[in-house]
Design a protein around this motif. Structure first.
Motif, PDB file in Angstrom:
ATOM      1  N   UNK A 197      -2.955 -10.480  13.383  1.00  0.00           N
ATOM      2  CA  UNK A 197      -2.804  -9.878  12.059  1.00  0.00           C
ATOM      3  C   UNK A 197      -3.121  -8.386  12.103  1.00  0.00           C
ATOM      4  N   UNK A 198      -2.294  -7.601  11.443  1.00  0.00           N
ATOM      5  CA  UNK A 198      -2.578  -6.179  11.294  1.00  0.00           C
ATOM      6  C   UNK A 198      -3.344  -5.964   9.992  1.00  0.00           C
ATOM      7  N   UNK A 199      -3.775  -4.734   9.761  1.00  0.00           N
ATOM      8  CA  UNK A 199      -4.576  -4.447   8.568  1.00  0.00           C
ATOM      9  C   UNK A 199      -3.761  -4.670   7.308  1.00  0.00           C
ATOM     10  N   UNK A 200      -2.562  -4.106   7.264  1.00  0.00           N
ATOM     11  CA  UNK A 200      -1.675  -4.262   6.119  1.00  0.00           C
ATOM     12  C   UNK A 200      -0.497  -5.160   6.472  1.00  0.00           C
ATOM     13  N   UNK A 201       0.100  -5.765   5.456  1.00  0.00           N
ATOM     14  CA  UNK A 201       1.288  -6.582   5.666  1.00  0.00           C
ATOM     15  C   UNK A 201       2.540  -5.755   5.824  1.00  0.00           C
ATOM     16  N   UNK A 202       2.555  -4.542   5.271  1.00  0.00           N
ATOM     17  CA  UNK A 202       3.682  -3.630   5.411  1.00  0.00           C
ATOM     18  C   UNK A 202       3.540  -2.885   6.726  1.00  0.00           C
ATOM     19  N   UNK A 258       0.447   0.369   8.750  1.00  0.00           N
ATOM     20  CA  UNK A 258      -0.522   0.221   9.837  1.00  0.00           C
ATOM     21  C   UNK A 258      -0.546   1.418  10.768  1.00  0.00           C
ATOM     22  N   UNK A 259       0.360   2.376  10.562  1.00  0.00           N
ATOM     23  CA  UNK A 259       0.304   3.646  11.288  1.00  0.00           C
ATOM     24  C   UNK A 259      -0.240   4.762  10.403  1.00  0.00           C
ATOM     25  N   UNK A 260      -0.850   4.393   9.290  1.00  0.00           N
ATOM     26  CA  UNK A 260      -1.341   5.391   8.344  1.00  0.00           C
ATOM     27  C   UNK A 260      -2.736   5.888   8.717  1.00  0.00           C
ATOM     28  N   UNK A 261      -3.048   7.048   8.181  1.00  0.00           N
ATOM     29  CA  UNK A 261      -4.412   7.581   8.145  1.00  0.00           C
ATOM     30  C   UNK A 261      -4.813   7.596   6.670  1.00  0.00           C
ATOM     31  N   UNK A 275       6.030  -9.104  -1.635  1.00  0.00           N
ATOM     32  CA  UNK A 275       4.708  -9.722  -1.792  1.00  0.00           C
ATOM     33  C   UNK A 275       3.683  -9.042  -0.901  1.00  0.00           C
ATOM     34  N   UNK A 276       4.100  -8.697   0.342  1.00  0.00           N
ATOM     35  CA  UNK A 276       3.187  -8.008   1.256  1.00  0.00           C
ATOM     36  C   UNK A 276       2.783  -6.648   0.699  1.00  0.00           C
ATOM     37  N   UNK A 277       3.756  -5.916   0.148  1.00  0.00           N
ATOM     38  CA  UNK A 277       3.450  -4.605  -0.418  1.00  0.00           C
ATOM     39  C   UNK A 277       2.528  -4.743  -1.629  1.00  0.00           C
ATOM     40  N   UNK A 278       2.757  -5.757  -2.448  1.00  0.00           N
ATOM     41  CA  UNK A 278       1.883  -5.989  -3.603  1.00  0.00           C
ATOM     42  C   UNK A 278       0.437  -6.191  -3.146  1.00  0.00           C
ATOM     43  N   UNK A 279       0.267  -7.005  -2.097  1.00  0.00           N
ATOM     44  CA  UNK A 279      -1.080  -7.244  -1.566  1.00  0.00           C
ATOM     45  C   UNK A 279      -1.668  -5.962  -0.990  1.00  0.00           C
ATOM     46  N   UNK A 280      -0.847  -5.212  -0.260  1.00  0.00           N
ATOM     47  CA  UNK A 280      -1.329  -3.963   0.334  1.00  0.00           C
ATOM     48  C   UNK A 280      -1.788  -2.979  -0.742  1.00  0.00           C
ATOM     49  N   UNK A 281      -1.031  -2.906  -1.837  1.00  0.00           N
ATOM     50  CA  UNK A 281      -1.405  -1.991  -2.914  1.00  0.00           C
ATOM     51  C   UNK A 281      -2.687  -2.455  -3.602  1.00  0.00           C
ATOM     52  N   UNK A 282      -2.879  -3.772  -3.689  1.00  0.00           N
ATOM     53  CA  UNK A 282      -4.128  -4.289  -4.249  1.00  0.00           C
ATOM     54  C   UNK A 282      -5.306  -3.911  -3.343  1.00  0.00           C
TER      55      UNK A 282
END
Length: 386
Positions: free
Chosen positions: A38-43, A47-50, A114-121
């Motif tokens: 599993x990566x940190x985010x679903x999007x 996962x390449x963000x700072x 759905x993954x983006x929704x979770x990531x934004x939460x």
């Protein structure tokens, strides 16, 4: 934002302080090793963000600390293989925030939406924090129902246990002082109350606890979480104070260039040293005053003084403000110190080139809130060398 990344942003991205969470580095390392999981985010792109904590530029921390607003910024490199060569900066919660993130996820596919929704939460939870310190991020996300991969939020078991014990010990002492229990190790009621304060999930119990502390009862979770955060910063600052002291000694005694170096470099070095020292002193005074006020109010509960619990209750009533200001100030001085520490180690005892020293000092001053100098005399990081 395109083209080369300026020295301030380069130093910001390469920092490991509570101001910056480098998901990019972990993701690239995992890919290089061929590791799944599993990566940190679903999007995927996130996962390449700072993630960067920064003060809203409309509020000057040196002028109005009580109104401080800490924002969370997402830096997404255009080319993940060359993160310093340019990217897009997105502010969490900005008006175009969702549409900006949707560029990186095909929301026409239900699973990706759905993954983006979770990531934004998750980003919303992290935006509520004044710091991206690993302990705070992991603790806050897990309590919100978003367990994270330990490879991204690196807190060793020993460190986690040590910090948790430090916080719980202070919780326990305060509860004993306020409620006057006998302090027995078998006091089940005390242990139950302590667990509720740690978990911050039982609203009726927290409301009752706030009433016992003579605090507003509308939103007790935020007050008690901020108290927990202040205790954490007490611990964190104590572990880092010696490194800060070494940086200040270097700044005062060694961040110099020979007098014969062509003007205006010596004058600029002196100006930047004075600016850095003044801004570091301002942040450190703020940190020390707030932590000292907390410690004094804590001690007054047990010292039998005339004021008793009142100073502590007053401090707790403003816990959210203290938490925010401490998060910003500690994150900044920690960030500056870590950058200098890495720079100083790379020198291996040699004196830096004058232009490089100007560039470093200017970037560090920006970390502490100094506006960028558009008339900078130093070359870019791409050409400057130690």
């Amino acid at each position: 934002m395109q083209g080369h990344v300026d020295p301030y942003l380069r130093l910001t991205l390469s920092s490991g302080s509570g101001r910056v969470m480098n998901l990019h580095r972990v993701t690239r390392r995992l890919l290089a090793k061929g590791e799944g999981g599993k990566r940190f985010f679903g999007t995927t792109a996130l996962n390449d963000a700072y993630l960067i904590k920064d003060v809203d530029p409309r509020i000057d921390l040196t002028m109005d600390r009580e109104r401080i607003r800490v924002r969370t910024r997402i830096y997404l490199p255009f080319d993940p293989a060359n993160a310093f060569e340019g990217g897009q900066m997105i502010d969490v919660g900005a008006r175009d925030y969702r549409s900006a993130l949707e560029q990186f996820a095909d929301v026409r596919v239900p699973e990706r939406k759905a993954a983006l929704d979770t990531d934004m939460a998750m980003l919303g939870v992290m935006d509520s924090l004044p710091s991206l310190a690993p302990f705070l991020v992991r603790d806050r996300l897990e309590r919100a129902g978003y367990p994270v991969d330990d490879r991204y939020v690196q807190v060793s078991t020993n460190e986690w246990d040590e910090i948790s014990h430090f916080i719980r010990t202070q919780f326990r002492k305060i509860i004993l002082a306020v409620f006057g229990t006998n302090g027995s190790g078998n006091d089940a009621k005390l242990d139950q109350l302590l667990q509720k304060l740690w978990d911050l999930e039982d609203k009726p119990a927290l409301t009752a606890l706030a009433a016992a502390f003579r605090l507003p009862t509308e939103n007790p979770e935020s007050t008690f979480y901020a108290w927990k955060g202040v205790i954490y910063f007490t611990y964190e600052y104590g572990t880092f104070a010696e490194r800060i002291r070494k940086f200040l000694l270097w700044l005062k005694n060694d961040a110099t260039v020979p007098a014969w170096i062509a003007a205006p470099i010596p004058q600029e070095v002196n100006r930047l040293r004075d600016t850095l020292f003044a801004r570091m002193t301002t942040d450190l005074d703020e940190i020390n005053q707030r932590l000292a006020a907390y410690q004094q109010s804590f001690d007054d509960l047990f010292g039998g003084g005339a004021k008793g619990a009142q100073p502590f209750i007053e401090f707790l009533s403003k816990a959210s403000q203290h938490f925010n200001v401490l998060g910003v100030a500690i994150g900044r001085v920690q960030h500056v110190t870590l950058v200098w520490d890495r720079f100083n180690t790379a020198l291996k005892g040699k004196a830096p080139k004058p232009e490089t020293l100007v560039e470093l000092l200017a970037a560090l001053a920006q970390v502490l809130g100094e506006p960028a100098n558009t008339n900078a005399i130093a070359p870019t990081v791409a050409t400057a060398r130690i």
